[in-house]
Design a protein around this motif. Structure first.
Motif, PDB file in Angstrom:
ATOM      1  N   VAL A 162       7.527  -6.558  13.965  1.00  0.00           N
ATOM      2  CA  VAL A 162       6.334  -7.157  13.368  1.00  0.00           C
ATOM      3  C   VAL A 162       6.563  -7.304  11.868  1.00  0.00           C
ATOM      4  N   TRP A 163       6.308  -8.518  11.357  1.00  0.00           N
ATOM      5  CA  TRP A 163       6.482  -8.808   9.937  1.00  0.00           C
ATOM      6  C   TRP A 163       5.226  -9.466   9.380  1.00  0.00           C
ATOM      7  N   SER A 164       5.035  -9.330   8.077  1.00  0.00           N
ATOM      8  CA  SER A 164       3.963 -10.064   7.403  1.00  0.00           C
ATOM      9  C   SER A 164       4.526 -10.801   6.194  1.00  0.00           C
ATOM     10  N   TYR A 165       3.916 -11.935   5.892  1.00  0.00           N
ATOM     11  CA  TYR A 165       4.259 -12.709   4.692  1.00  0.00           C
ATOM     12  C   TYR A 165       2.955 -13.107   4.019  1.00  0.00           C
ATOM     13  N   CYS A 166       2.798 -12.694   2.755  1.00  0.00           N
ATOM     14  CA  CYS A 166       1.594 -13.022   2.000  1.00  0.00           C
ATOM     15  C   CYS A 166       1.947 -13.992   0.880  1.00  0.00           C
ATOM     16  N   VAL A 167       1.135 -15.021   0.743  1.00  0.00           N
ATOM     17  CA  VAL A 167       1.402 -16.074  -0.225  1.00  0.00           C
ATOM     18  C   VAL A 167       1.469 -15.524  -1.647  1.00  0.00           C
ATOM     19  N   SER A 168       0.616 -14.550  -1.980  1.00  0.00           N
ATOM     20  CA  SER A 168       0.556 -14.035  -3.350  1.00  0.00           C
ATOM     21  C   SER A 168       1.828 -13.308  -3.764  1.00  0.00           C
ATOM     22  N   THR A 169       2.515 -12.673  -2.797  1.00  0.00           N
ATOM     23  CA  THR A 169       3.745 -11.945  -3.124  1.00  0.00           C
ATOM     24  C   THR A 169       4.989 -12.775  -2.853  1.00  0.00           C
ATOM     25  N   GLY A 170       4.914 -13.659  -1.856  1.00  0.00           N
ATOM     26  CA  GLY A 170       6.056 -14.502  -1.530  1.00  0.00           C
ATOM     27  C   GLY A 170       7.210 -13.764  -0.889  1.00  0.00           C
ATOM     28  N   VAL A 171       6.933 -12.607  -0.265  1.00  0.00           N
ATOM     29  CA  VAL A 171       8.003 -11.832   0.370  1.00  0.00           C
ATOM     30  C   VAL A 171       7.572 -11.421   1.776  1.00  0.00           C
ATOM     31  N   TRP A 172       8.565 -11.198   2.636  1.00  0.00           N
ATOM     32  CA  TRP A 172       8.329 -10.665   3.967  1.00  0.00           C
ATOM     33  C   TRP A 172       8.338  -9.143   3.926  1.00  0.00           C
ATOM     34  N   SER A 173       7.490  -8.520   4.748  1.00  0.00           N
ATOM     35  CA  SER A 173       7.452  -7.060   4.853  1.00  0.00           C
ATOM     36  C   SER A 173       7.552  -6.662   6.324  1.00  0.00           C
ATOM     37  N   LEU A 174       8.463  -5.748   6.622  1.00  0.00           N
ATOM     38  CA  LEU A 174       8.594  -5.217   7.972  1.00  0.00           C
ATOM     39  C   LEU A 174       7.518  -4.158   8.190  1.00  0.00           C
ATOM     40  N   LEU A 175       6.667  -4.368   9.196  1.00  0.00           N
ATOM     41  CA  LEU A 175       5.562  -3.450   9.456  1.00  0.00           C
ATOM     42  C   LEU A 175       5.838  -2.479  10.585  1.00  0.00           C
ATOM     43  N   HIS A 176       6.572  -2.921  11.593  1.00  0.00           N
ATOM     44  CA  HIS A 176       6.809  -2.039  12.740  1.00  0.00           C
ATOM     45  C   HIS A 176       7.887  -2.639  13.626  1.00  0.00           C
ATOM     46  N   GLY A 177       8.477  -1.749  14.422  1.00  0.00           N
ATOM     47  CA  GLY A 177       9.331  -2.200  15.506  1.00  0.00           C
ATOM     48  C   GLY A 177      10.808  -2.097  15.233  1.00  0.00           C
ATOM     49  N   PRO A 178      11.594  -2.089  16.287  1.00  0.00           N
ATOM     50  CA  PRO A 178      13.045  -2.064  16.162  1.00  0.00           C
ATOM     51  C   PRO A 178      13.560  -3.384  15.597  1.00  0.00           C
ATOM     52  N   THR A 179      14.623  -3.323  14.838  1.00  0.00           N
ATOM     53  CA  THR A 179      15.221  -4.530  14.271  1.00  0.00           C
ATOM     54  C   THR A 179      16.424  -5.001  15.083  1.00  0.00           C
ATOM     55  N   LEU A 180      16.703  -4.337  16.201  1.00  0.00           N
ATOM     56  CA  LEU A 180      17.779  -4.763  17.091  1.00  0.00           C
ATOM     57  C   LEU A 180      17.200  -5.550  18.264  1.00  0.00           C
ATOM     58  N   ALA A 181      17.969  -6.492  18.770  1.00  0.00           N
ATOM     59  CA  ALA A 181      17.492  -7.387  19.828  1.00  0.00           C
ATOM     60  C   ALA A 181      17.374  -6.679  21.172  1.00  0.00           C
ATOM     61  N   ASP A 182      16.512  -7.250  22.020  1.00  0.00           N
ATOM     62  CA  ASP A 182      16.373  -6.873  23.429  1.00  0.00           C
ATOM     63  C   ASP A 182      15.918  -5.428  23.626  1.00  0.00           C
ATOM     64  N   ALA A 183      15.045  -4.959  22.746  1.00  0.00           N
ATOM     65  CA  ALA A 183      14.476  -3.617  22.885  1.00  0.00           C
ATOM     66  C   ALA A 183      13.570  -3.561  24.113  1.00  0.00           C
ATOM     67  N   HIS A 184      13.626  -2.446  24.832  1.00  0.00           N
ATOM     68  CA  HIS A 184      12.901  -2.320  26.097  1.00  0.00           C
ATOM     69  C   HIS A 184      11.417  -2.019  25.906  1.00  0.00           C
ATOM     70  N   GLY A 185      11.009  -1.590  24.736  1.00  0.00           N
ATOM     71  CA  GLY A 185       9.611  -1.279  24.492  1.00  0.00           C
ATOM     72  C   GLY A 185       9.255   0.133  24.906  1.00  0.00           C
ATOM     73  N   SER A 186       8.065   0.559  24.478  1.00  0.00           N
ATOM     74  CA  SER A 186       7.548   1.874  24.839  1.00  0.00           C
ATOM     75  C   SER A 186       6.039   1.738  25.010  1.00  0.00           C
ATOM     76  N   TYR A 187       5.567   1.794  26.258  1.00  0.00           N
ATOM     77  CA  TYR A 187       4.153   1.551  26.526  1.00  0.00           C
ATOM     78  C   TYR A 187       3.264   2.705  26.105  1.00  0.00           C
TER      79      TYR A 187
END
Length: 211
Positions: A104-129
């Motif tokens: 999960v990422w956010s991008y705000c116009v006022s800052t002009g940068v992306w921020s990582l909010l949560h989650g694995p950064t590797l592909a094909d993660a199985h998840g955790s319910y």
């Protein structure tokens, strides 16, 4: 200035600016297609559209730092005020491998940068319910693309339904922007649910509307 052609991008509006980010298409190298992680702003002036390149690499499949979103398409997106929030999609992970994503990422116009909010950064993660209805930092949906954003309730909470990777889902999740945590809200935890009289079948890319 003009962004490269693309599919599966994210778009939102802030004031008189129309923003486009991410997607799969063409970058600065002619004829080369791949995952894009740039952000562009369009403003209408008379009969003309004026584009401004706001951030991100101009080439496709760019290797980026851990604090910058990677190229992807088919993400789920929500807009809250001046910020856009995105989840998952199909694209490049933090190690340069292709696959389905669960971050999960956010991008705000006022800052002009992306921020990582949560989650694995590797592909094909199985998840955790986790436990149904219980918010927890270790919870997150399995990696997927084409999930639907559900505009329900307070802007603090982001809801998604369905999506697909190697299987297709019919679950509902809620993301708390302030706590940066996921909750499995309802629906089956497995893939390829065939549906019933009480719950829709698994799907991706469906239309969602608010009455």
């Amino acid at each position: 200035n003009w962004p490269g052609g693309r599919v599966g991008s994210v778009g939102w509006r802030v004031g008189d600016g129309y923003y486009v980010a991410l997607g799969w298409g063409l970058g600065s190298v002619p004829g080369k297609r791949g995952g894009l992680s740039d952000v562009w702003r369009a403003r209408v002036s008379g009969k003309s559209v004026l584009w401004t390149w706001m951030s991100g690499p101009s080439q496709v499949n760019a290797k980026v730092s851990n604090d910058t979103i990677t190229g992807r398409y088919g993400t789920t997106s929500w807009t809250v005020g001046e910020c856009v929030y995105v989840f998952g999609g199909f694209g490049i992970d933090s190690q340069g491998s292709f696959g389905h994503l669960a971050d999960v990422w956010s991008y705000c116009v006022s800052t002009g940068v992306w921020s990582l909010l949560h989650g694995p950064t590797l592909a094909d993660a199985h998840g955790s319910y986790g436990a149904l209805g219980v918010q927890n930092d270790s919870n997150y949906p399995p990696a997927r693309y084409g999930a639907n954003a559900l505009p329900i309730g307070s802007s603090r909470y982001l809801y998604l339904f369905g999506g697909s990777n190697m299987v297709t889902f019919a679950d509902i999740w809620r993301f708390d922007i302030l706590e940066r945590q996921w909750t499995w809200v309802d629906g089956p935890s497995g893939g390829n649910f065939t549906g019933s009289s009480e719950w829709p079948s698994a799907r991706y890319g469906a239309n969602v509307f608010l009455l």
